[in-house]
Design a protein around this motif. Sequence first.
Motif, PDB file in Angstrom:
ATOM      1  N   VAL A 237      19.289  78.100  77.198  1.00  0.00           N
ATOM      2  CA  VAL A 237      19.132  77.737  78.610  1.00  0.00           C
ATOM      3  C   VAL A 237      20.516  77.487  79.209  1.00  0.00           C
ATOM      4  O   VAL A 237      20.822  77.940  80.325  1.00  0.00           O
ATOM      5  N   ARG A 238      21.342  76.765  78.465  1.00  0.00           N
ATOM      6  CA  ARG A 238      22.706  76.472  78.941  1.00  0.00           C
ATOM      7  C   ARG A 238      23.502  77.749  79.145  1.00  0.00           C
ATOM      8  O   ARG A 238      24.294  77.869  80.075  1.00  0.00           O
ATOM      9  N   GLU A 239      23.312  78.731  78.264  1.00  0.00           N
ATOM     10  CA  GLU A 239      24.043  79.994  78.361  1.00  0.00           C
ATOM     11  C   GLU A 239      23.387  80.982  79.323  1.00  0.00           C
ATOM     12  O   GLU A 239      23.871  82.107  79.472  1.00  0.00           O
ATOM     13  N   ASP A 240      22.275  80.564  79.953  1.00  0.00           N
ATOM     14  CA  ASP A 240      21.548  81.417  80.896  1.00  0.00           C
ATOM     15  C   ASP A 240      21.135  82.739  80.237  1.00  0.00           C
ATOM     16  O   ASP A 240      21.434  83.829  80.724  1.00  0.00           O
ATOM     17  N   GLN A 241      20.454  82.611  79.097  1.00  0.00           N
ATOM     18  CA  GLN A 241      19.925  83.767  78.362  1.00  0.00           C
ATOM     19  C   GLN A 241      18.397  83.649  78.302  1.00  0.00           C
ATOM     20  O   GLN A 241      17.821  83.240  77.300  1.00  0.00           O
ATOM     21  N   PRO A 242      17.717  84.004  79.404  1.00  0.00           N
ATOM     22  CA  PRO A 242      16.268  83.779  79.499  1.00  0.00           C
ATOM     23  C   PRO A 242      15.446  84.576  78.494  1.00  0.00           C
ATOM     24  O   PRO A 242      14.354  84.153  78.108  1.00  0.00           O
TER      25      PRO A 242
ATOM     26  N   GLU B  99      16.978  72.512  69.889  1.00  0.00           N
ATOM     27  CA  GLU B  99      18.408  72.807  69.966  1.00  0.00           C
ATOM     28  C   GLU B  99      18.650  74.241  70.409  1.00  0.00           C
ATOM     29  O   GLU B  99      19.559  74.514  71.213  1.00  0.00           O
ATOM     30  N   ALA B 100      17.862  75.160  69.868  1.00  0.00           N
ATOM     31  CA  ALA B 100      18.042  76.567  70.237  1.00  0.00           C
ATOM     32  C   ALA B 100      17.715  76.795  71.708  1.00  0.00           C
ATOM     33  O   ALA B 100      18.445  77.495  72.428  1.00  0.00           O
ATOM     34  N   LEU B 101      16.621  76.202  72.176  1.00  0.00           N
ATOM     35  CA  LEU B 101      16.250  76.356  73.589  1.00  0.00           C
ATOM     36  C   LEU B 101      17.336  75.788  74.487  1.00  0.00           C
ATOM     37  O   LEU B 101      17.716  76.401  75.498  1.00  0.00           O
ATOM     38  N   GLU B 102      17.830  74.611  74.130  1.00  0.00           N
ATOM     39  CA  GLU B 102      18.875  73.981  74.940  1.00  0.00           C
ATOM     40  C   GLU B 102      20.105  74.879  75.022  1.00  0.00           C
ATOM     41  O   GLU B 102      20.695  75.052  76.094  1.00  0.00           O
ATOM     42  N   ARG B 103      20.474  75.462  73.899  1.00  0.00           N
ATOM     43  CA  ARG B 103      21.649  76.331  73.859  1.00  0.00           C
ATOM     44  C   ARG B 103      21.491  77.541  74.776  1.00  0.00           C
ATOM     45  O   ARG B 103      22.362  77.848  75.593  1.00  0.00           O
TER      46      ARG B 103
END
Length: 640
Positions: free
Chosen positions: A151-156, A145-149
């Motif tokens: 990635v969606r917010e474009d915070q590499p 869930e954290a990775l998905e969030r």
Amino acid sequence: MKALLPDGTELQLEDGATGADAAAAIGAGLARAALAIKVDGEPRDLTAPLHDGARLEILTQKSGEEALELLRHDTAHVLAAAVIDLFPGVKISIGPAIDNGFYYDFEFPDGVTVSDADFERIEQQMRKHIKADEQFTREDVTVGEALERFVREDQPYKVELIEDLVKNEDVRTVSLYTNGPFTDLCRGPHGPGTKRIKAFKLQSIAGAYWRGDANRTMLTRIYGTAFFSKEELAQYLEMLEEAKKRDHRRLGRELRLFQFSAVSPGAAFWLPRGTKLWNSLVAFTRDMNEPRGYDEVKTPQIYDSELWKTSGHWGKYRENMFLTAAEDREMALKPMNCPGHAHLFGSQRHSYRDLPIRYSEPGLLHRFEPSGTLHGLMRVRHFAQDDAHVFCTEEQVQDEVIACLDLIFETLGRFDFEIDIELSTRPENRVGTDEMWDRAEGKLAEALKVKGLDYRLNPGDGAFYGPKIDFHVTDSIGRSWQLGTVQLDYSMPDRFGLTYVGADDREHTPVMIHRAAMGSYERFIGMLIEHYAGEFPVWLAPVQAIVLPIADRHLDYAAEVVAQLRARRVRVEVDERVESIGRKIREAELQKIPYMLIVGDRELEAGEVGLRRHREGDLGSLAVGDFVARVVDETERRSA
């Protein structure tokens, strides 16, 4: 369920109670003041559930550094929230609390440059988040869930941090903290809400490579600080302004003490005046050591790698060493003296009657510090220490540790410092058995007890080979510095196979004590420059007196005065320039020279000097011999 308070009182709570419930059960005032709670020594949010039998401590703004660290971590999140508001597309990395403040690292979009000119606008936006009293809420989510969030917010950078957690710590869940519209990956804890932030200031901006790797992206680091009151913030900012005036790098140039050059980064070039200051400190060290039975030694700069492997430094410190090779042998410049002293002790045969053996060495050392961390004399690659090592029997340890403590107190006492003591215990990354560490820590604690010295415990911060007693001093503007140290080492003598022949004609392993009173001469001098603002006591001043002839016809008499002073080893200069006496006095004042000796017609005729003291002005006329006696006396007494 029951919980235990710091004073041993039992607190009855409902099952499932939180830290906030515990604070409320103690009192309404505490509930309002509570920021977080320590459970079994670990800080947690007030909303964290408690367990039966937990040892509790409620953190409020009166909890000192722990409370300030919490507040500053909160403020770092508010900074990130404000920057995201103002600069859409910005990428965020990390934002920890640090000594005296906090920072947050950002990657701004292409074409966007942020400078301290933007601080007022960012601070304004931060105040909006603070005024809204946004609550810090924690959510534990799965890694997926954290990775998905993020990635969606474009915070590499957040994505990389989570992936590293999975790889290195095998985590399944991570914690997120939200205040208002901003959510961050964070272990916590945090305070209840943003309104607890009463006073903050953004201070500076710098570049910082991601993960400290020069091959990675250069991020923009914004530094700031925060306090619980505007008064505390104002006092801190005033201290910073005073510190700028005292900056040893600026004063070092102005007083012509030292300089740096790109031809040897991180190494000071000591000018004649600075070298005199250096030599005065080394002479002081020798005068402290010799009556106490220390023998000065001189050991090589470069050693075969086998020595460092034996000492344990090769595996634990190699990345901070300068490596070289000679005739296919792997070599390294020494970053510390102790392995060389251990080798020297081991190269000779010793009886118990010889012990304790005390080696001292103001030895040159080299440590590879990243270029970004170099800071004047405070962080260098080439330096020397007032280093010493004592080899003694088990029975002699307490007396020798106490003698080391006495020496350090007397040394640092000459500079009029306030002194605090810290006992640092075993780190996670260490050598030796638990039994060895128990014995070593007990010996240091017992020596402190015998001396009746108060100290604070610093768990986990000992050297990898042994625990240590560290001396922290407070300078004239309230800053704390770690200087002297006494370290007890059972490991290195064992690793080097050091022995002495005991009264039973059997071989025994000595105990090794590492001791420094000032630490690095470079860092100590840098700190002294700032402590005294360049106005050194007479015994330490690079130039103790300057002779100021009023006119050219007084030059010969000025030379006679200089010769008399130098004959008694007074550090003296003469200003022979064709300038007015007023201008010469002003220049001497700017150079912070303790004594100015005016020589004109009257002084020439009387065989005297007109005496002026820095900052004090005219002290009247004095016979040259009387002035010499005065300076020699101040130098010999070494008074602060």
